[in-house]
Design a protein around this motif. Sequence first.
Motif, PDB file in Angstrom:
ATOM      1  N   PRO A  73      -1.272 -19.901 -15.410  1.00  0.00           N
ATOM      2  CA  PRO A  73      -1.767 -19.254 -16.631  1.00  0.00           C
ATOM      3  C   PRO A  73      -1.162 -17.859 -16.803  1.00  0.00           C
ATOM      4  CG  PRO A  73      -3.557 -20.270 -15.390  1.00  0.00           C
ATOM      5  CD  PRO A  73      -2.355 -20.341 -14.518  1.00  0.00           C
ATOM      6  N   GLN A  74      -0.952 -17.475 -18.052  1.00  0.00           N
ATOM      7  CA  GLN A  74      -0.344 -16.191 -18.392  1.00  0.00           C
ATOM      8  C   GLN A  74       1.042 -16.023 -17.753  1.00  0.00           C
ATOM      9  OE1 GLN A  74      -3.891 -15.924 -17.217  1.00  0.00           O
ATOM     10  NE2 GLN A  74      -4.183 -16.445 -19.375  1.00  0.00           N
ATOM     11  N   GLY A  75       1.703 -17.172 -17.482  1.00  0.00           N
ATOM     12  CA  GLY A  75       3.063 -17.111 -16.967  1.00  0.00           C
ATOM     13  C   GLY A  75       3.194 -16.681 -15.527  1.00  0.00           C
ATOM     14  N   ARG A  76       2.129 -16.758 -14.759  1.00  0.00           N
ATOM     15  CA  ARG A  76       2.183 -16.339 -13.363  1.00  0.00           C
ATOM     16  C   ARG A  76       3.118 -17.252 -12.570  1.00  0.00           C
ATOM     17  NH1 ARG A  76      -2.965 -15.851  -9.163  1.00  0.00           N
ATOM     18  NH2 ARG A  76      -1.739 -15.140  -7.355  1.00  0.00           N
ATOM     19  N   ARG A  77       4.043 -16.655 -11.843  1.00  0.00           N
ATOM     20  CA  ARG A  77       5.035 -17.419 -11.094  1.00  0.00           C
ATOM     21  C   ARG A  77       4.437 -17.955  -9.799  1.00  0.00           C
ATOM     22  NH1 ARG A  77      10.347 -16.278 -12.536  1.00  0.00           N
ATOM     23  NH2 ARG A  77      11.058 -16.606 -10.405  1.00  0.00           N
ATOM     24  N   PRO A  78       4.819 -19.139  -9.384  1.00  0.00           N
ATOM     25  CA  PRO A  78       4.305 -19.696  -8.133  1.00  0.00           C
ATOM     26  C   PRO A  78       4.813 -18.913  -6.927  1.00  0.00           C
ATOM     27  CG  PRO A  78       6.070 -21.071  -8.990  1.00  0.00           C
ATOM     28  CD  PRO A  78       5.778 -20.048 -10.049  1.00  0.00           C
ATOM     29  N   ASP A  79       4.046 -18.959  -5.866  1.00  0.00           N
ATOM     30  CA  ASP A  79       4.351 -18.202  -4.661  1.00  0.00           C
ATOM     31  C   ASP A  79       5.175 -19.080  -3.715  1.00  0.00           C
ATOM     32  OD1 ASP A  79       4.341 -16.153  -2.864  1.00  0.00           O
ATOM     33  OD2 ASP A  79       2.392 -16.652  -1.994  1.00  0.00           O
ATOM     34  N   LEU A  80       6.492 -18.911  -3.738  1.00  0.00           N
ATOM     35  CA  LEU A  80       7.362 -19.704  -2.870  1.00  0.00           C
ATOM     36  C   LEU A  80       7.761 -18.848  -1.668  1.00  0.00           C
ATOM     37  CD1 LEU A  80       9.630 -21.514  -5.504  1.00  0.00           C
ATOM     38  CD2 LEU A  80       7.659 -22.418  -4.267  1.00  0.00           C
ATOM     39  N   THR A  81       6.869 -18.814  -0.695  1.00  0.00           N
ATOM     40  CA  THR A  81       7.080 -18.034   0.521  1.00  0.00           C
ATOM     41  C   THR A  81       7.238 -18.975   1.697  1.00  0.00           C
ATOM     42  OG1 THR A  81       4.708 -17.910   0.952  1.00  0.00           O
ATOM     43  CG2 THR A  81       5.679 -16.176  -0.428  1.00  0.00           C
ATOM     44  N   ALA A  82       7.524 -18.396   2.865  1.00  0.00           N
ATOM     45  CA  ALA A  82       7.644 -19.205   4.073  1.00  0.00           C
ATOM     46  C   ALA A  82       6.346 -19.962   4.331  1.00  0.00           C
ATOM     47  CB  ALA A  82       7.993 -18.310   5.257  1.00  0.00           C
ATOM     48  N   ARG A  83       5.223 -19.303   4.104  1.00  0.00           N
ATOM     49  CA  ARG A  83       3.930 -19.958   4.354  1.00  0.00           C
ATOM     50  C   ARG A  83       3.700 -21.103   3.388  1.00  0.00           C
ATOM     51  NH1 ARG A  83      -2.014 -16.925   4.284  1.00  0.00           N
ATOM     52  NH2 ARG A  83      -3.279 -18.821   4.616  1.00  0.00           N
ATOM     53  N   SER A  84       3.938 -20.890   2.094  1.00  0.00           N
ATOM     54  CA  SER A  84       3.688 -21.954   1.118  1.00  0.00           C
ATOM     55  C   SER A  84       4.655 -23.120   1.310  1.00  0.00           C
ATOM     56  CB  SER A  84       3.810 -21.402  -0.307  1.00  0.00           C
ATOM     57  OG  SER A  84       5.128 -20.967  -0.581  1.00  0.00           O
ATOM     58  N   LEU A  85       5.879 -22.837   1.735  1.00  0.00           N
ATOM     59  CA  LEU A  85       6.826 -23.912   1.988  1.00  0.00           C
ATOM     60  C   LEU A  85       6.401 -24.750   3.186  1.00  0.00           C
ATOM     61  CD1 LEU A  85      10.204 -22.016   1.406  1.00  0.00           C
ATOM     62  CD2 LEU A  85       9.204 -23.780  -0.058  1.00  0.00           C
ATOM     63  N   ARG A  86       5.901 -24.088   4.233  1.00  0.00           N
ATOM     64  CA  ARG A  86       5.417 -24.836   5.397  1.00  0.00           C
ATOM     65  C   ARG A  86       4.183 -25.659   5.064  1.00  0.00           C
ATOM     66  NH1 ARG A  86       6.735 -20.075   8.578  1.00  0.00           N
ATOM     67  NH2 ARG A  86       4.574 -19.402   8.249  1.00  0.00           N
ATOM     68  N   GLU A  87       3.335 -25.145   4.165  1.00  0.00           N
ATOM     69  CA  GLU A  87       2.164 -25.914   3.749  1.00  0.00           C
ATOM     70  C   GLU A  87       2.566 -27.147   2.953  1.00  0.00           C
ATOM     71  OE1 GLU A  87      -0.164 -23.134   1.600  1.00  0.00           O
ATOM     72  OE2 GLU A  87      -1.020 -22.167   3.396  1.00  0.00           O
ATOM     73  N   ALA A  88       3.582 -27.011   2.107  1.00  0.00           N
ATOM     74  CA  ALA A  88       4.046 -28.144   1.313  1.00  0.00           C
ATOM     75  C   ALA A  88       4.793 -29.164   2.166  1.00  0.00           C
ATOM     76  CB  ALA A  88       4.940 -27.653   0.173  1.00  0.00           C
ATOM     77  N   VAL A  89       5.557 -28.677   3.135  1.00  0.00           N
ATOM     78  CA  VAL A  89       6.348 -29.549   4.015  1.00  0.00           C
ATOM     79  C   VAL A  89       6.068 -29.097   5.451  1.00  0.00           C
ATOM     80  CG1 VAL A  89       8.648 -30.456   4.523  1.00  0.00           C
ATOM     81  CG2 VAL A  89       8.112 -29.658   2.216  1.00  0.00           C
ATOM     82  N   PRO A  90       5.042 -29.653   6.089  1.00  0.00           N
ATOM     83  CA  PRO A  90       4.596 -29.148   7.401  1.00  0.00           C
ATOM     84  C   PRO A  90       5.680 -29.119   8.471  1.00  0.00           C
ATOM     85  CG  PRO A  90       2.949 -30.611   6.449  1.00  0.00           C
ATOM     86  CD  PRO A  90       4.156 -30.708   5.575  1.00  0.00           C
ATOM     87  N   ASP A  91       6.548 -30.119   8.523  1.00  0.00           N
ATOM     88  CA  ASP A  91       7.607 -30.142   9.542  1.00  0.00           C
ATOM     89  C   ASP A  91       8.933 -29.636   8.964  1.00  0.00           C
ATOM     90  OD1 ASP A  91       7.847 -32.283   7.835  1.00  0.00           O
ATOM     91  OD2 ASP A  91       8.396 -33.735   9.383  1.00  0.00           O
ATOM     92  N   LEU A  92       8.842 -28.576   8.173  1.00  0.00           N
ATOM     93  CA  LEU A  92      10.005 -28.053   7.453  1.00  0.00           C
ATOM     94  C   LEU A  92      11.153 -27.699   8.390  1.00  0.00           C
ATOM     95  CD1 LEU A  92      11.337 -26.986   4.864  1.00  0.00           C
ATOM     96  CD2 LEU A  92      10.085 -24.841   5.187  1.00  0.00           C
ATOM     97  N   ALA A  93      10.851 -27.197   9.575  1.00  0.00           N
ATOM     98  CA  ALA A  93      11.890 -26.713  10.480  1.00  0.00           C
ATOM     99  C   ALA A  93      12.845 -27.797  10.947  1.00  0.00           C
ATOM    100  CB  ALA A  93      11.250 -26.031  11.694  1.00  0.00           C
ATOM    101  N   VAL A  94      12.452 -29.070  10.837  1.00  0.00           N
ATOM    102  CA  VAL A  94      13.335 -30.158  11.281  1.00  0.00           C
ATOM    103  C   VAL A  94      14.031 -30.825  10.102  1.00  0.00           C
ATOM    104  CG1 VAL A  94      11.963 -30.575  13.340  1.00  0.00           C
ATOM    105  CG2 VAL A  94      11.467 -31.886  11.257  1.00  0.00           C
ATOM    106  N   HIS A  95      13.967 -30.208   8.935  1.00  0.00           N
ATOM    107  CA  HIS A  95      14.618 -30.735   7.735  1.00  0.00           C
ATOM    108  C   HIS A  95      15.990 -30.086   7.520  1.00  0.00           C
ATOM    109  CE1 HIS A  95      10.685 -32.346   6.744  1.00  0.00           C
ATOM    110  NE2 HIS A  95      11.133 -32.848   5.604  1.00  0.00           N
TER     111      HIS A  95
END
Length: 450
Positions: A393-415
């Motif tokens: 809402p109101q154009g708020r940008r999503p938070d694409l941080t190391a934490r949010s990426l790990r939450e979206a892809v838990p085993d991110l380090a092996v990708h």
Amino acid sequence: MTTVHSQPRVAPAPPAPGRSPVGPVLAVLWAGAAAVVALWWYDTGSVVGAAGWLTGAGRIAGLLGGYACAVLVGLMARVPLLERRIGTDRVTRWHAMAGRYTICLLVAHVVLILLGYAAQDGSSLVHETLTVVLDYPEMLKATAGTVILFTVGIVSARAVRRRVSHEFWYYVHLLTYAAVFLTFGHQLALGSDFVGSGPAQAAWYTLYLGVAALVVWFRILSPVRLNLRHRLRVDSVHREAPGVYSVVVRGRRLDEMGALPGQFLRWRFLAEGMRWTSTPYSLSAPPRPDLLRITVKALGDHSAAVPLLRQGTRVWAEGPYGALTADRQSAHKSLLIAGGVGVTPLRALFETLPGDVTLLYRARSAEDLALGGELETVARWRGAKVLYALNGPQGRRPDLTARSLREAVPDLAVHDVYLCGPHAFAQDLYEALRAAGVPDSRIHHESFEL
């Protein structure tokens, strides 16, 4: 409507990643620079006095500047080893760096040589400059070539380039060839390391003629052969999202072109107002024997004219280029991160990349998700995931941080992570991925700011 979707199939196992030629190529380039310095060392006796030191430093700068000119042109000869194994974006950065080195070396050469000659002759700098330019052999041509190189350097500076059109920058950039040609004779006629030295002259001729052969072959003859063989024409144009259009191009035996998902070609549409501009656009679907597809966002005059293309318009293409391909894959799992129209090469990879694949698509709104329906279709048949990062809402940008990426892809380090988008977006995501534990060797990215 003409489509370019492939039939659903089971993705094969990840290929063994090929060894990158970055190290050997850089080693060869630096070895060449060392050989140039060795040439000066071998040909130089004792250095005496301020004039001798100034002249000697000027000679070294001139030799390295001449070598850098050859490297500068060679890096942009579009040699497949560089363009497809190292990546066009990295080679372009090398070219830009070589350009800065070349300009600095030429400035140093001119200033140091003139100061050294003036000190040696006991004359003023202005008088020595006029004498060298007007009386020395090949110097008028060399002066003209140097002025052209400085002009190209100024236009290529980031602050200037932002204010001029791509077409203006491109055609000024082409003058580099004329500049190198004009300065070449001066190097052999006045370079004390070459005068009377047959082996040194032969080596210099070999260097420059070799680079010229690469340019003629890969920038002229290869594109002519490609276009005469494949006979490309616009088949159809389709709207994908606001300001985003796909162009389907039909041709003959396109499978023999060797294009891979994730690569791009340089496209010149032979239509009014577009025929003088060659622009890089990625393939947005796996290539077929008779069809190729690109997806373009209107960001400038050329891309804004794409929706007006008519069926049957002839197309002149060069390529394929780019190293954002399955050959870089080293793990069974892959994450593709797309920013805006950067989804185009990743759309093709999403369908064909082996193993377990997840796509994260960043866009302002759901309406801006180009090719979204295709991505969902591919995800269903191959059991992959599509994640979206849209403004709130109101154009708020999503938070694409190391934490949010790990939450979206838990085993991110092996990708393996394939990243494509605007430069600032890609830089931010790269830093977040490194903070999330993804090794640098598994982050594969290309920028479309070529």
